[in-house]
Design a protein around this motif. Sequence first.
Motif, PDB file in Angstrom:
ATOM      1  N   SER A  12       0.857  -1.186   0.000  1.00 54.90           N
ATOM      2  CA  SER A  12       0.000   0.000   0.000  1.00 54.90           C
ATOM      3  C   SER A  12       0.891   1.233   0.000  1.00 54.90           C
ATOM      4  O   SER A  12       2.086   1.163   0.305  1.00 54.90           O
ATOM      5  N   ASN A  13       0.310   2.384  -0.362  1.00 47.88           N
ATOM      6  CA  ASN A  13       1.038   3.664  -0.383  1.00 47.88           C
ATOM      7  C   ASN A  13       2.326   3.592  -1.201  1.00 47.88           C
ATOM      8  O   ASN A  13       3.361   4.142  -0.818  1.00 47.88           O
ATOM      9  N   LEU A  14       2.254   2.911  -2.352  1.00 41.79           N
ATOM     10  CA  LEU A  14       3.443   2.737  -3.188  1.00 41.79           C
ATOM     11  C   LEU A  14       3.836   4.064  -3.835  1.00 41.79           C
ATOM     12  O   LEU A  14       3.000   4.765  -4.400  1.00 41.79           O
ATOM     13  N   ALA A  15       5.117   4.394  -3.758  1.00 41.27           N
ATOM     14  CA  ALA A  15       5.639   5.616  -4.387  1.00 41.27           C
ATOM     15  C   ALA A  15       6.815   5.246  -5.282  1.00 41.27           C
ATOM     16  O   ALA A  15       7.664   4.433  -4.904  1.00 41.27           O
ATOM     17  N   ARG A  16       6.867   5.876  -6.485  1.00 45.01           N
ATOM     18  CA  ARG A  16       7.943   5.633  -7.454  1.00 45.01           C
ATOM     19  C   ARG A  16       8.609   6.967  -7.798  1.00 45.01           C
ATOM     20  O   ARG A  16       8.302   7.558  -8.825  1.00 45.01           O
ATOM     21  N   PRO A  17       9.530   7.459  -6.994  1.00 48.53           N
ATOM     22  CA  PRO A  17      10.208   8.712  -7.333  1.00 48.53           C
ATOM     23  C   PRO A  17      11.120   8.544  -8.544  1.00 48.53           C
ATOM     24  O   PRO A  17      11.409   7.423  -8.976  1.00 48.53           O
ATOM     25  N   SER A  18      11.575   9.660  -9.075  1.00 48.29           N
ATOM     26  CA  SER A  18      12.408   9.636 -10.282  1.00 48.29           C
ATOM     27  C   SER A  18      13.761   8.965 -10.037  1.00 48.29           C
ATOM     28  O   SER A  18      14.468   8.621 -10.985  1.00 48.29           O
ATOM     29  N   SER A  19      14.124   8.782  -8.780  1.00 51.25           N
ATOM     30  CA  SER A  19      15.390   8.119  -8.445  1.00 51.25           C
ATOM     31  C   SER A  19      15.429   6.661  -8.889  1.00 51.25           C
ATOM     32  O   SER A  19      16.503   6.067  -9.006  1.00 51.25           O
ATOM     33  N   TYR A  30       9.235   3.051  -2.635  1.00 55.70           N
ATOM     34  CA  TYR A  30       8.886   3.208  -1.224  1.00 55.70           C
ATOM     35  C   TYR A  30       7.435   2.792  -1.063  1.00 55.70           C
ATOM     36  O   TYR A  30       6.569   3.193  -1.850  1.00 55.70           O
ATOM     37  N   PHE A  31       7.163   1.984  -0.051  1.00 55.33           N
ATOM     38  CA  PHE A  31       5.799   1.489   0.127  1.00 55.33           C
ATOM     39  C   PHE A  31       5.611   1.005   1.553  1.00 55.33           C
ATOM     40  O   PHE A  31       6.564   0.927   2.350  1.00 55.33           O
ATOM     41  N   THR A  32       4.359   0.710   1.873  1.00 53.98           N
ATOM     42  CA  THR A  32       4.021   0.111   3.153  1.00 53.98           C
ATOM     43  C   THR A  32       3.624  -1.331   2.922  1.00 53.98           C
ATOM     44  O   THR A  32       2.921  -1.638   1.952  1.00 53.98           O
ATOM     45  N   LEU A  33       4.103  -2.221   3.761  1.00 57.72           N
ATOM     46  CA  LEU A  33       3.706  -3.628   3.727  1.00 57.72           C
ATOM     47  C   LEU A  33       2.790  -3.855   4.924  1.00 57.72           C
ATOM     48  O   LEU A  33       3.152  -3.518   6.055  1.00 57.72           O
ATOM     49  N   LYS A  34       1.598  -4.401   4.665  1.00 53.12           N
ATOM     50  CA  LYS A  34       0.637  -4.513   5.764  1.00 53.12           C
ATOM     51  C   LYS A  34      -0.081  -5.858   5.746  1.00 53.12           C
ATOM     52  O   LYS A  34      -0.124  -6.557   4.738  1.00 53.12           O
ATOM     53  N   GLY A  81      -3.364  -6.728  10.863  1.00 50.29           N
ATOM     54  CA  GLY A  81      -3.132  -6.202  12.201  1.00 50.29           C
ATOM     55  C   GLY A  81      -2.029  -5.179  12.331  1.00 50.29           C
ATOM     56  O   GLY A  81      -1.915  -4.529  13.376  1.00 50.29           O
ATOM     57  N   ALA A  82      -1.205  -5.009  11.311  1.00 55.24           N
ATOM     58  CA  ALA A  82      -0.065  -4.105  11.456  1.00 55.24           C
ATOM     59  C   ALA A  82       0.475  -3.703  10.088  1.00 55.24           C
ATOM     60  O   ALA A  82       0.054  -4.237   9.050  1.00 55.24           O
ATOM     61  N   GLN A  83       1.404  -2.760  10.097  1.00 61.04           N
ATOM     62  CA  GLN A  83       2.046  -2.333   8.872  1.00 61.04           C
ATOM     63  C   GLN A  83       3.477  -1.893   9.157  1.00 61.04           C
ATOM     64  O   GLN A  83       3.831  -1.588  10.300  1.00 61.04           O
ATOM     65  N   ILE A  84       4.304  -1.890   8.097  1.00 61.34           N
ATOM     66  CA  ILE A  84       5.692  -1.474   8.236  1.00 61.34           C
ATOM     67  C   ILE A  84       6.119  -0.779   6.955  1.00 61.34           C
ATOM     68  O   ILE A  84       5.727  -1.179   5.855  1.00 61.34           O
ATOM     69  N   ARG A  85       6.922   0.274   7.111  1.00 62.62           N
ATOM     70  CA  ARG A  85       7.440   0.986   5.947  1.00 62.62           C
ATOM     71  C   ARG A  85       8.556   0.177   5.293  1.00 62.62           C
ATOM     72  O   ARG A  85       9.325  -0.511   5.982  1.00 62.62           O
ATOM     73  N   CYS A  86       8.660   0.311   3.973  1.00 65.82           N
ATOM     74  CA  CYS A  86       9.676  -0.436   3.225  1.00 65.82           C
ATOM     75  C   CYS A  86      10.336   0.473   2.197  1.00 65.82           C
ATOM     76  O   CYS A  86       9.698   1.382   1.644  1.00 65.82           O
ATOM     77  N   ALA A  87      11.603   0.207   1.938  1.00 69.85           N
ATOM     78  CA  ALA A  87      12.340   0.879   0.873  1.00 69.85           C
ATOM     79  C   ALA A  87      13.044  -0.177   0.041  1.00 69.85           C
ATOM     80  O   ALA A  87      13.632  -1.119   0.587  1.00 69.85           O
ATOM     81  N   MET A  88      12.956  -0.028  -1.284  1.00 69.62           N
ATOM     82  CA  MET A  88      13.663  -0.933  -2.197  1.00 69.62           C
ATOM     83  C   MET A  88      14.439  -0.060  -3.172  1.00 69.62           C
ATOM     84  O   MET A  88      13.854   0.716  -3.929  1.00 69.62           O
ATOM     85  N   PHE A  89      15.758  -0.178  -3.133  1.00 66.15           N
ATOM     86  CA  PHE A  89      16.584   0.722  -3.912  1.00 66.15           C
ATOM     87  C   PHE A  89      16.745   0.255  -5.357  1.00 66.15           C
ATOM     88  O   PHE A  89      16.523  -0.901  -5.690  1.00 66.15           O
ATOM     89  N   ARG A 124      14.747   9.829  10.653  1.00 69.97           N
ATOM     90  CA  ARG A 124      13.382  10.048  11.155  1.00 69.97           C
ATOM     91  C   ARG A 124      13.029   9.137  12.326  1.00 69.97           C
ATOM     92  O   ARG A 124      11.963   9.275  12.919  1.00 69.97           O
ATOM     93  N   GLY A 125      13.881   8.171  12.608  1.00 69.24           N
ATOM     94  CA  GLY A 125      13.570   7.245  13.683  1.00 69.24           C
ATOM     95  C   GLY A 125      12.484   6.256  13.322  1.00 69.24           C
ATOM     96  O   GLY A 125      11.806   5.718  14.203  1.00 69.24           O
ATOM     97  N   ASP A 126      12.335   5.976  12.026  1.00 71.77           N
ATOM     98  CA  ASP A 126      11.280   5.072  11.564  1.00 71.77           C
ATOM     99  C   ASP A 126      11.812   3.646  11.442  1.00 71.77           C
ATOM    100  O   ASP A 126      12.850   3.410  10.806  1.00 71.77           O
ATOM    101  N   PHE A 127      11.089   2.714  12.008  1.00 80.04           N
ATOM    102  CA  PHE A 127      11.388   1.295  11.818  1.00 80.04           C
ATOM    103  C   PHE A 127      10.994   0.927  10.397  1.00 80.04           C
ATOM    104  O   PHE A 127       9.895   1.258   9.935  1.00 80.04           O
ATOM    105  N   GLN A 128      11.865   0.263   9.647  1.00 78.23           N
ATOM    106  CA  GLN A 128      11.564  -0.056   8.256  1.00 78.23           C
ATOM    107  C   GLN A 128      12.305  -1.305   7.808  1.00 78.23           C
ATOM    108  O   GLN A 128      13.234  -1.772   8.462  1.00 78.23           O
ATOM    109  N   LEU A 129      11.852  -1.812   6.659  1.00 75.34           N
ATOM    110  CA  LEU A 129      12.531  -2.911   5.980  1.00 75.34           C
ATOM    111  C   LEU A 129      13.240  -2.358   4.750  1.00 75.34           C
ATOM    112  O   LEU A 129      12.659  -1.577   3.992  1.00 75.34           O
ATOM    113  N   THR A 130      14.476  -2.772   4.571  1.00 77.32           N
ATOM    114  CA  THR A 130      15.190  -2.476   3.329  1.00 77.32           C
ATOM    115  C   THR A 130      15.123  -3.729   2.472  1.00 77.32           C
ATOM    116  O   THR A 130      15.730  -4.753   2.789  1.00 77.32           O
ATOM    117  N   VAL A 131      14.349  -3.659   1.397  1.00 74.27           N
ATOM    118  CA  VAL A 131      14.002  -4.832   0.593  1.00 74.27           C
ATOM    119  C   VAL A 131      15.063  -5.073  -0.477  1.00 74.27           C
ATOM    120  O   VAL A 131      15.418  -4.160  -1.227  1.00 74.27           O
TER     121      VAL A 131
END
Length: 259
Positions: free
Chosen positions: A39-46, A50-54, A57-65, A94-101
Amino acid sequence: MDSITGAKRNVYTVSQLNQQANAILSSSFPLLWVEGEISNLARPSSGHLYFTLKDSGAQIRCAMFRQHCQRLYFRPVDGLQVLVRARAGLYEIRGDFQLTVEHMEEAGSGILQLRFENLKRKLADEGLFDQTHKRPLPEYPRKLGIITSPTGAVVHDILNVLKRRFPSLPVIIYPTRVQGEAAAANIIEMFHRAHNDAQCDVLILARGGGSLEDLWPFNEETVARALANRTLPVISGIGHEIDFTICDFIADLRAPTPS
């Protein structure tokens, strides 16, 4: 000194705390597999994702380079259930817990991908992909056979291209299912019918793009061996340019798109 306990205070800066928290997370959670819905998938020009995996019961932010995104065999979209291989950590700024995919696949496709690779290796070892098995295509075919779904967009695409480029070429449609449990047997049946008819001097095996599951009939060993035993030259037009099936490796020519 702590005014309450009298002990010496060990004071962290925010940066130090986040650095240590990130180090603990990284060492406690080695490379791991996580399943969830995008959810909340973003595709910047880079080129990063960036997206949320949910889940329910819960969700976590994710980044895939970008370097990992370039190896994706499908297009991620919101709502898609996926399986990721990732490292857990803290985005310290930002102090955000995340997954680097580092790797992502459609949920349920992992076993299929393993089956695909095993069959590909087996048939390659048997020499079924060798150039010596490729049949030359006729320069001017007398009649063309198309094995595909009679209601899909692919057959209309092929016929429209033929109408522009080879309007006088006779065509026979051999209708088949191209997805689902009955598709493999149906495709094989159409191969036999086309060969028994002996009317065409070249065949096109085609369907549109899709997930690994959608394209699976073209990765079945029974279909692969029926294609390998062909007497007519066959062109495969299966999926999009990034899609590869076992039939593509065995056919005499692969066309990345139906046109």
